[in-house]
Design an enzyme around this catalytic site. Structure first.
Site, PDB file in Angstrom:
ATOM      1  N   ASP A 119     -24.226  -6.374   2.423  1.00 58.12           N
ATOM      2  CA  ASP A 119     -25.338  -7.306   2.189  1.00 58.12           C
ATOM      3  C   ASP A 119     -24.851  -8.737   2.456  1.00 58.12           C
ATOM      4  O   ASP A 119     -23.897  -9.190   1.800  1.00 58.12           O
ATOM      5  CB  ASP A 119     -25.802  -7.148   0.730  1.00 58.12           C
ATOM      6  CG  ASP A 119     -26.946  -8.093   0.370  1.00 58.12           C
ATOM      7  OD1 ASP A 119     -27.325  -8.930   1.214  1.00 58.12           O
ATOM      8  OD2 ASP A 119     -27.433  -7.993  -0.776  1.00 58.12           O
TER       9      ASP A 119
ATOM     10  N   GLU B 161       1.326 -23.196   5.850  1.00 58.73           N
ATOM     11  CA  GLU B 161       1.902 -21.901   5.536  1.00 58.73           C
ATOM     12  C   GLU B 161       1.701 -20.952   6.709  1.00 58.73           C
ATOM     13  O   GLU B 161       2.019 -19.774   6.620  1.00 58.73           O
ATOM     14  CB  GLU B 161       1.293 -21.326   4.258  1.00 58.73           C
ATOM     15  CG  GLU B 161      -0.198 -21.074   4.339  1.00 58.73           C
ATOM     16  CD  GLU B 161      -0.708 -20.394   3.090  1.00 58.73           C
ATOM     17  OE1 GLU B 161      -1.367 -21.081   2.307  1.00 58.73           O
ATOM     18  OE2 GLU B 161      -0.452 -19.199   2.903  1.00 58.73           O
TER      19      GLU B 161
ATOM     20  N   CYS C  80      -0.909 -22.727  -0.225  1.00 58.61           N
ATOM     21  CA  CYS C  80      -1.901 -23.795  -0.031  1.00 58.61           C
ATOM     22  C   CYS C  80      -1.515 -25.095  -0.723  1.00 58.61           C
ATOM     23  O   CYS C  80      -2.199 -26.104  -0.565  1.00 58.61           O
ATOM     24  CB  CYS C  80      -3.261 -23.369  -0.575  1.00 58.61           C
ATOM     25  SG  CYS C  80      -3.896 -21.888   0.177  1.00 58.61           S
TER      26      CYS C  80
ATOM     27  N   THR D 176     -12.875 -14.328   4.051  1.00 60.75           N
ATOM     28  CA  THR D 176     -12.326 -15.588   3.521  1.00 60.75           C
ATOM     29  C   THR D 176     -11.283 -16.179   4.471  1.00 60.75           C
ATOM     30  O   THR D 176     -10.406 -16.933   4.048  1.00 60.75           O
ATOM     31  CB  THR D 176     -11.730 -15.406   2.100  1.00 60.75           C
ATOM     32  OG1 THR D 176     -10.650 -14.465   2.151  1.00 60.75           O
ATOM     33  CG2 THR D 176     -12.771 -14.907   1.123  1.00 60.75           C
TER      34      THR D 176
ATOM     35  N   SER E 213      -5.024 -12.582  -7.430  1.00 60.89           N
ATOM     36  CA  SER E 213      -4.958 -13.980  -6.961  1.00 60.89           C
ATOM     37  C   SER E 213      -5.989 -14.852  -7.678  1.00 60.89           C
ATOM     38  O   SER E 213      -5.713 -16.013  -7.989  1.00 60.89           O
ATOM     39  CB  SER E 213      -5.137 -14.056  -5.445  1.00 60.89           C
ATOM     40  OG  SER E 213      -6.479 -13.837  -5.060  1.00 60.89           O
TER      41      SER E 213
ATOM     42  N   HIS F 184      -9.286 -26.455  -5.331  1.00 59.01           N
ATOM     43  CA  HIS F 184      -8.912 -25.714  -4.114  1.00 59.01           C
ATOM     44  C   HIS F 184      -9.980 -24.652  -3.808  1.00 59.01           C
ATOM     45  O   HIS F 184     -10.456 -23.958  -4.707  1.00 59.01           O
ATOM     46  CB  HIS F 184      -7.539 -25.058  -4.309  1.00 59.01           C
ATOM     47  CG  HIS F 184      -7.178 -24.091  -3.237  1.00 59.01           C
ATOM     48  ND1 HIS F 184      -7.194 -24.421  -1.899  1.00 59.01           N
ATOM     49  CD2 HIS F 184      -6.803 -22.780  -3.289  1.00 59.01           C
ATOM     50  CE1 HIS F 184      -6.839 -23.368  -1.181  1.00 59.01           C
ATOM     51  NE2 HIS F 184      -6.607 -22.351  -2.001  1.00 59.01           N
TER      52      HIS F 184
ATOM     53  N   LYS G  22     -15.924 -21.065 -10.078  1.00 60.71           N
ATOM     54  CA  LYS G  22     -15.271 -20.340 -11.185  1.00 60.71           C
ATOM     55  C   LYS G  22     -14.268 -21.255 -11.890  1.00 60.71           C
ATOM     56  O   LYS G  22     -14.161 -21.254 -13.119  1.00 60.71           O
ATOM     57  CB  LYS G  22     -14.502 -19.126 -10.637  1.00 60.71           C
ATOM     58  CG  LYS G  22     -15.345 -17.951 -10.147  1.00 60.71           C
ATOM     59  CD  LYS G  22     -14.380 -16.884  -9.608  1.00 60.71           C
ATOM     60  CE  LYS G  22     -15.063 -15.803  -8.796  1.00 60.71           C
ATOM     61  NZ  LYS G  22     -15.761 -14.819  -9.610  1.00 60.71           N
TER      62      LYS G  22
ATOM     63  N   ASN H 242     -11.360 -20.712   4.657  1.00 62.97           N
ATOM     64  CA  ASN H 242     -10.123 -21.170   4.026  1.00 62.97           C
ATOM     65  C   ASN H 242      -9.235 -21.832   5.077  1.00 62.97           C
ATOM     66  O   ASN H 242      -8.972 -21.246   6.134  1.00 62.97           O
ATOM     67  CB  ASN H 242      -9.391 -19.993   3.361  1.00 62.97           C
ATOM     68  CG  ASN H 242      -8.347 -20.466   2.345  1.00 62.97           C
ATOM     69  OD1 ASN H 242      -8.055 -21.657   2.249  1.00 62.97           O
ATOM     70  ND2 ASN H 242      -7.782 -19.530   1.601  1.00 62.97           N
TER      71      ASN H 242
ATOM     72  N   SER I 296      -0.712 -20.014  -3.803  1.00 60.99           N
ATOM     73  CA  SER I 296      -0.304 -18.698  -4.304  1.00 60.99           C
ATOM     74  C   SER I 296       1.207 -18.581  -4.383  1.00 60.99           C
ATOM     75  O   SER I 296       1.941 -19.227  -3.650  1.00 60.99           O
ATOM     76  CB  SER I 296      -0.845 -17.606  -3.376  1.00 60.99           C
ATOM     77  OG  SER I 296      -2.202 -17.405  -3.615  1.00 60.99           O
TER      78      SER I 296
END
Ligand code: HMG
Length: 386
Positions: A31, A81, A113, A154, A203, A235, A244, A274, A306
């Site tokens: 979806d 990175e 990052c 992503t 993550s 970030h 979030k 990203n 990360s």
């Protein structure tokens, strides 16, 4: 930091192709709302064979040099990175492509990052010691995950270049900093792999834990109360992640933080995907370009890499920042990308991994960009101006 030091100018670049995530969703039988609403992503930039972190980084930095010249730039920090060599800094290629003086040192920084933030802080400290010097910080990355993986939507690509000076025109860096480091295998890219290995759920949890750790350390080291922060850039591996983070910070501090305090920061990353090291600074660029009530305001910045290193710090926006924003320039860049369908995107993704293992190969210019990766000669990467 006694002198006023911070970001004097900021310029962005991205890759030359774009994939609508609705197309990716449809081809996978997903979806499209999962990507648009669930992840907060609409598009992702897709590099062609003649593009990499060097070409995007040089394209962003060139705008800074065109506007301000190279005088006084004695340091170029290249944060990435997705570097192109295990030894040579990607920034050395940029140094030549831009014609920077031999008296400019070049270093590449890596910690997922996060490293652009380390570069920015180091640059500010250097300028505080020698205010007549300017430091060029380039953050450039290509986010590549395996085809057909949960992380595929992503991906993305982009670069942000920043000129760090005394008496900056855009934003002053405040001295309080909060840090949190934890050894966690949430995301990494082994030396022999073109794509990252990621445990998505781990993550997300590691990012949120890192944010709270960095926030608490920020407060313990002189950082202001959350109610004194006017806007937030978190970030953005996907923009819903920033939402979030914002909610978690509100819960943790017990202070209601409206979504409007961070919403303007998501405008570019929704369309680029990203860009790892550059992502937080695309968020800052979007905020500066779309919010015209920032003069004198404090912006809270949360940087996550990360593995993991987290940092919370704050910027104070300068009074005349509006005369230095680049919204039209960035809109034109985004609009100039060539749309690709899913088969073409998949072919570009596969070709990128294959190219890196070649000893000798010529790459023809494909996209309309100021710099091109021209191929590999005796294992050495070749770059040209357009
Ligand atoms: P997934 O498991 O396929 O997705 O992968 P999901 O099932 O968790 O769904 C994602 C969201 O979409 C959920 O929302 C669903 O409810 C919603 P949430 O509950 O989380 O709010 N959803 C829908 N919404 C509307 N309509 C629908 C629908 N269906 C579902 N029909 C995941 C998601 C992010 C894990 C994956 O893409 C991934 O692994 N990405 C890469 C890792 C990543 O980005 N991690 C972020 C934190 S780590 C970080 O930021 C560091 C990083 O930038 C690297 C670095 O530091 O170098 C990645």
């Amino acid at each position: 930091m006694s002198a006023r030091v911070g970001i004097h100018d900021l310029a962005v670049a991205t890759a030359g192709h774009v994939l609508e995530l609705d197309l990716l969703a449809e081809s996978a039988g997903i979806d499209p709302a999962k990507y648009r609403v669930g992840l907060g992503q609409e598009q992702m930039s897709v590099p062609g064979p003649d593009e990499d972190v060097v070409t995007m980084g040089a394209a962003a930095a060139q705008r800074i040099i065109e506007r301000h010249g190279a005088d006084g730039i004695r340091t170029l920090f290249f944060a990435t990175e997705s570097g192109v060599d295990q030894s040579k800094s990607a920034g050395v290629f940029v140094h030549r492509l831009l014609g920077l003086p031999a008296t400019c040192r070049v270093v590449e920084l890596k910690q997922a990052c996060y490293s652009a933030t380390a570069a920015l802080q180091a640059a500010a400290d250097m300028v505080a010691r020698r205010p007549d010097e300017r430091v060029l910080v380039v953050a450039s990355d290509i986010a590549r995950y395996d085809l057909d993986s949960a992380a595929e939507a992503t991906q993305g690509a982009g670069a942000v270049a920043m000129l760090v000076t005394a008496d900056p025109a855009i934003a002053e860096l405040e001295s309080a900093i909060g840090i949190s480091t934890a050894d966690v295998d949430d995301f990494f890219r082994p030396n022999d792999s073109a794509t990252a290995v990621v445990d998505g759920k781990l993550s997300i949890g590691a990012y949120l834990d890192g944010m709270i750790g960095a926030w608490d350390d920020y407060r313990a080291h002189g950082g202001v109360d959350v109610s004194e922060i006017d806007r937030f850039c978190h970030h953005q591996p996907f923009t819903k992640m920033a939402v979030k983070a914002h909610r978690r910070l509100a819960d943790h501090t017990g202070v209601p933080l409206g979504a409007e305090l961070m919403a303007a920061s998501t405008g570019y990353n929704r369309r680029i995907g990203n860009s790892y090291t550059a992502s937080l600074y695309f968020a800052l660029a979007a905020l500066l370009d779309s919010d015209d009530d920032l003069a004198g305001r404090r912006v809270g910045m949360f940087s996550y890499g990360s593995g993991s290193v987290s940092e919370f710090f704050a910027l104070r926006v300068c009074d005349d920042y509006r005369t230095h924003t680049r919204g039209e320039e960035t809109e034109a860049l985004l609009a100039a990308r060539t749309p690709v369908d899913v088969p073409r995107y998949r072919a570009l993704h596969t070709a990128a991994a294959e190219l890196n293992s070649r000893v000798d190969v010529a790459v023809e210019p494909g996209v309309d960009a100021p710099f091109h990766f021209a191929g590999i000669a005796g294992r050495a990467r070749q770059y040209r101006r357009a």
